[in-house]
Design an enzyme around this catalytic site. Structure first.
Site, mmCIF file in Angstrom:
data_model
loop_
_atom_site.group_PDB
_atom_site.id
_atom_site.type_symbol
_atom_site.label_atom_id
_atom_site.label_comp_id
_atom_site.label_asym_id
_atom_site.label_seq_id
_atom_site.Cartn_x
_atom_site.Cartn_y
_atom_site.Cartn_z
ATOM 1 N N ASP A 1 0.844 -1.199 0.000
ATOM 2 C CA ASP A 1 0.000 0.000 0.000
ATOM 3 C C ASP A 1 0.872 1.240 0.000
ATOM 4 O OD1 ASP A 1 -1.952 -1.813 0.333
ATOM 5 O OD2 ASP A 1 -2.516 -1.227 2.372
ATOM 6 N N ASP B 1 0.945 4.203 -2.603
ATOM 7 C CA ASP B 1 0.667 5.574 -2.167
ATOM 8 C C ASP B 1 1.732 6.518 -2.683
ATOM 9 O OD1 ASP B 1 -1.628 5.215 -0.849
ATOM 10 O OD2 ASP B 1 -0.779 5.169 1.174
ATOM 11 N N SER C 1 -12.656 12.096 0.364
ATOM 12 C CA SER C 1 -11.400 11.488 0.759
ATOM 13 C C SER C 1 -10.531 12.594 1.340
ATOM 14 C CB SER C 1 -10.798 10.895 -0.502
ATOM 15 O OG SER C 1 -9.659 10.225 -0.177
ATOM 16 N N LEU C 2 -9.287 12.303 1.677
ATOM 17 C CA LEU C 2 -8.433 13.354 2.233
ATOM 18 C C LEU C 2 -7.178 13.491 1.398
ATOM 19 C CD1 LEU C 2 -8.573 12.444 6.027
ATOM 20 C CD2 LEU C 2 -9.544 14.477 4.975
ATOM 21 N N GLU D 1 -6.682 14.331 15.130
ATOM 22 C CA GLU D 1 -7.190 13.028 15.593
ATOM 23 C C GLU D 1 -6.461 11.898 14.875
ATOM 24 O OE1 GLU D 1 -11.269 12.365 13.657
ATOM 25 O OE2 GLU D 1 -10.945 14.502 13.464
ATOM 26 N N LYS E 1 -5.752 8.803 12.367
ATOM 27 C CA LYS E 1 -6.243 8.318 11.074
ATOM 28 C C LYS E 1 -6.254 6.792 11.150
ATOM 29 C CE LYS E 1 -5.904 8.861 6.109
ATOM 30 N NZ LYS E 1 -6.373 7.532 5.822
ATOM 31 N N ASP F 1 -6.707 3.008 10.115
ATOM 32 C CA ASP F 1 -6.417 2.348 8.851
ATOM 33 C C ASP F 1 -7.387 1.179 8.673
ATOM 34 O OD1 ASP F 1 -5.213 1.694 6.529
ATOM 35 O OD2 ASP F 1 -3.428 0.812 7.425
ATOM 36 N N ARG G 1 -18.200 3.161 1.747
ATOM 37 C CA ARG G 1 -18.034 4.382 0.989
ATOM 38 C C ARG G 1 -18.299 4.157 -0.505
ATOM 39 N NH1 ARG G 1 -12.508 7.745 0.824
ATOM 40 N NH2 ARG G 1 -11.777 5.754 0.101
ATOM 41 N N GLU H 1 -14.723 4.554 10.999
ATOM 42 C CA GLU H 1 -13.886 3.538 10.368
ATOM 43 C C GLU H 1 -14.071 2.191 11.058
ATOM 44 O OE1 GLU H 1 -12.168 5.096 7.985
ATOM 45 O OE2 GLU H 1 -10.421 3.860 7.506
ATOM 46 N N TYR I 1 -15.691 9.296 13.606
ATOM 47 C CA TYR I 1 -14.930 10.540 13.494
ATOM 48 C C TYR I 1 -15.722 11.710 12.905
ATOM 49 C CZ TYR I 1 -13.911 8.456 8.858
ATOM 50 O OH TYR I 1 -14.007 7.863 7.636
ATOM 51 N N LYS J 1 0.278 11.829 7.058
ATOM 52 C CA LYS J 1 0.557 10.394 7.145
ATOM 53 C C LYS J 1 1.898 10.126 7.827
ATOM 54 C CE LYS J 1 -1.483 7.567 4.620
ATOM 55 N NZ LYS J 1 -2.010 7.480 3.277
ATOM 56 N N CYS K 1 39.516 -2.445 -9.976
ATOM 57 C CA CYS K 1 39.065 -1.856 -8.716
ATOM 58 C C CYS K 1 38.945 -0.345 -8.907
ATOM 59 C CB CYS K 1 40.066 -2.179 -7.612
ATOM 60 S SG CYS K 1 39.765 -1.241 -6.112
ATOM 61 N N CYS L 1 41.930 1.329 -6.521
ATOM 62 C CA CYS L 1 43.366 1.229 -6.792
ATOM 63 C C CYS L 1 43.661 0.903 -8.256
ATOM 64 C CB CYS L 1 44.017 0.202 -5.872
ATOM 65 S SG CYS L 1 43.548 -1.494 -6.264
ATOM 66 N N CYS M 1 38.775 -7.142 -5.051
ATOM 67 C CA CYS M 1 40.015 -6.478 -5.432
ATOM 68 C C CYS M 1 41.090 -7.275 -4.712
ATOM 69 C CB CYS M 1 40.015 -5.041 -4.926
ATOM 70 S SG CYS M 1 41.647 -4.312 -4.995
ATOM 71 N N CYS N 1 45.284 -2.153 -1.300
ATOM 72 C CA CYS N 1 44.291 -1.225 -1.848
ATOM 73 C C CYS N 1 43.848 -0.256 -0.743
ATOM 74 C CB CYS N 1 43.089 -1.994 -2.389
ATOM 75 S SG CYS N 1 41.770 -0.888 -2.925
#
Ligand code: IVH
Length: 659
Positions: free
Chosen positions: A34, A38, A83-84, A114, A116, A118, A137, A171, A223, A309, A403, A406, A421, A426
């Site tokens: 997720d 995002d 949505s936010l 407050e 959030k 999930d 929703r 939620e 909420y 977030k 390398c 060197c 190497c 070196c």
């Protein structure tokens, strides 16, 4: 107007995001985390904000959520479920707050902060005080009727006081404890475990049989309330509690300034582990509902609220370059230089690619977009290449023939994955060896890391690591950015480590294949440095836990005159403490490998406890491992243990053994 390149990038992002969304929402297949998804959406959103001509009606940023399932009755929301907008840093948050203040310059504009949650958004409608119906929703306008399922949730009141007619939004979640219990059941029944509690909560609500929903013991946090007439968002929360709903409670507060919000955010991050359910940030809204309404809606989100977030544990970025690092044993390690990105609260700009095979396995090219995470929550690593975002300008990477430090030729032994190497002189090997010597599990010299060692080397103060024991304050203080105080501190730290256990001393020498555990085994078996120096191949090879490769590495190391000289010089300053013979304990003869995090103690403490009881902690899982102790977010060792059929202990079982 966006350039052609930006336009192409935006189009590819849209297509890829859509592909993952389809896989997830329609096919129920999770192909990317997720958090990484995002991050892609966030990149697209930022491009669209900068170049609004990129916005098309089918852009994933224009949609609220997935399609409703066919079997459920549809319910049209009285007020659209929005949505936010997400912000991921204090800077992005500040931009939002400044915008609001510009539009609403009122002196006493206050914010409500407050949790959030999930989970899955729900709307529950009460008519004349009685729960009438509830909906998911859906696409924001039309959701699915889940009334029967909601009624199985004990935290949702079936009736509210005063015969009120209101819509409550909140939620649905599953607590961590319930989630684990459900997965334990699945495992017992030989069924697939659920990936995360949000998907499980969503799946549990979209059940045609409410009995299944009931068995998942969902929880509900409210909420928002619609149609109730409170002037302030904080009052709405009070009203919700008075009606018998759970809210974020003590994690909610009114904040007056950005700084207050930042400190509240940081406090929540700290306490996140203690919260018994998943949250993925805080929601900050303008507390005055009138102002909130006046601020209106931009796209699919209210302007007056924002989701601040938590820094994700995975994100996406671009591999700008691949460089080669030469380690203390001469190993060439490819390292990806990343466009800086924030992961788990820190900015990350490089990720080890381990070796050539890993680059092939990932299919990585320079210029690729990638998913980056932090293995075991610490070391940045590339998880996946997003080849769908390629432009055609990406370049294949080839390991160098020489390398990079060197210039000597590099070699790869048959059957090995790493290039080396072979030049023992070196300079890169030399430097890395010194960093290792002072590191935490070796001499652990406080305040003396690579940066300071580099300064000492560059100013010719030291040639090899034994020289640090001869430095005086007056040598260090004149260096740029040092001073008397820091010089004094370094000398103090160096003096503090002049007595050292044999195992740490052996580890600090940095011989090829001698890690911390092997060094401890050697120290315990042989008991002194002289015995180690004198041991021949056969003696070493027959010791428990020491194989041919390690034995050969030790013999080779002591053959080198430079190493012999180093030991002579070190012993002028250092006193080695030889180990006491270990008394047998209840774990004698048992090897333990630890993976993941334990709650009760750190990994080092757990290893020390095993050793105290006579057991042997080890880093690699083999058929000879007796137990693999698995904490939370275990690494690949867990899978290997399962494959080899090694006995697996969870934390509880482990604690019983070391009690
Ligand atoms: S307020 C105007 N408050 O986050 C939108 N949402 O990305 C109303 N969420 O769909 C949202 N906790 O499912 C709000 N304390 C909280 C929340 C919260 C979780 C979810 C909600 C929303 C999504 C927005």
């Amino acid at each position: 107007m966006a350039t052609k390149e930006v336009k192409e990038r935006a189009e590819k992002l849209k297509a890829l995001i859509d592909k993952y969304r389809y896989a997830y929402h329609v096919l129920n297949k999770s192909e990317i985390s997720d958090e990484a998804l995002d991050s892609l959406k966030h990149e697209l959103k930022k491009l669209e904000d900068e170049f609004p001509d990129l916005i098309t009606p089918d852009s994933p940023t224009q949609r609220v959520s997935g399609k409703p399932l066919k079997e459920f009755k549809k319910i049209k929301h009285s007020v659209k479920m929005l949505s936010l907008e997400d912000v991921f840093s204090e800077e992005e948050f500040s931009d939002w707050a400044d915008r609001i203040k510009k539009i609403e310059p009122s002196a006493n504009l206050k914010f409500y902060s407050e949790l959030k949650f999930d989970g899955l958004a729900l709307s529950i409608v009460y008519e004349d005080g009685v729960l009438s119906y509830a909906a998911t929703r859906g696409d924001g306008q039309i959701g699915e009727d889940v009334t029967q399922n909601i009624k199985t949730m004990e935290s949702v009141p079936l009736g509210i006081p005063k015969k009120r007619t209101v819509e409550v939004r909140g939620e649905a979640i599953i607590t961590n404890k319930n989630f684990e219990a459900i997965n334990r059941e699945q495992k017992k029944k030989g069924l697939k475990e659920y990936a995360n509690s949000r998907n499980l909560a969503a799946g549990s609500l979209r059940q045609l049989d409410p009995k299944i929903t009931a068995s998942r013991k969902l929880d509900f946090f409210a909420y928002d309330i619609i149609g109730s007439g409170e002037k302030l968002h904080s009052e709405e929360h009070e009203a919700l509690r008075a009606m018998g709903f759970k809210t974020g409670g003590s994690y909610e507060r009114i904040c007056e300034t950005k700084e207050e919000i930042f400190s509240h955010y940081k406090k929540t991050v700290k306490e996140r582990e203690k919260i018994p359910y998943r949250i993925d940030g805080i929601v900050v809204s303008v507390n005055d509902n009138r102002i909130f309404r006046r601020l209106g809606v931009v796209g699919k989100a209210p302007r007056g609220a924002v989701a601040f977030k938590f820094s994700p544990k995975e994100s996406t970025t671009i591999v700008e370059k691949i460089i080669i690092q030469v380690g203390r044993t001469g190993t060439l390690t490819p390292v990806a230089i990343l466009r800086p990105v924030e992961i788990g609260g820190v900015t990350v700009s490089r990720a080890t690619l381990h070796n050539e095979d890993e680059i092939k396995r990932l299919g990585l090219k320079v210029g690729d977009s990638v998913v980056v995470g932090r293995a075991g929550d610490v070391i940045p690593d590339i998880i996946k290449v997003l080849s769908a975002l390629r432009t055609g300008k990406e370049k294949n990477f080839h390991m160098p023939k020489n390398c990079p430090v060197c210039g000597k030729l590099v070699e790869k032994s048959v059957g090995m994955v790493n290039w080396f190497c072979v030049n023992k002189n070196c300079p890169a090997r030399h430097r890395e060896g010194m960093y290792h010597f002072v590191s935490r599990k070796a001499f652990n010299i406080d305040g003396l890391g690579p940066k300071i060692l580099n300064a000492f080397l560059d100013h010719g103060l030291i040639q090899d690591i034994s020289d640090i024991f001869e430095l005086k304050e007056g040598d260090i203080a004149p260096l740029e950015r040092f001073g008397e105080k820091s010089a004094e501190n370094i000398i103090k730290s160096v003096n503090n480590v002049k007595k050292i256990p044999l195992s740490r001393f052996i580890y600090a020498l940095g011989m090829l294949h001698i890690g911390e555990e092997t060094a401890i085994d050697l120290a315990n078996e042989l008991g002194s440095l002289t015995k180690l120096e004198k041991a021949n191949f056969e003696e070493l090879n027959k010791m428990p836990n020491i194989g041919e490769v390690v034995a050969k590495s030790i013999i080779d190391w002591f053959k080198d005159d430079r190493n012999k000289n180093l030991i002579t010089k070190l012993l002028k300053h250092i006193e080695i403490i030889n180990p006491k013979k270990r008394a047998p304990g209840k774990l004698t003869g048992k090897t333990f490998v630890l993976t993941g995090e334990l709650e009760a103690m750190s990994r080092d403490e757990a290893k020390a406890r095993v050793r105290e009881l006579g057991g042997d902690p080890s880093e690699t899982v083999s058929k000879n491992t007796d137990y693999v102790v698995v904490g939370s977010s275990p690494g690949s060792k867990y899978a290997r243990a399962q494959k080899l059929g090694v006995k697996i202990l969870d934390e509880k079982e482990f604690l019983k053994k070391v009690k």
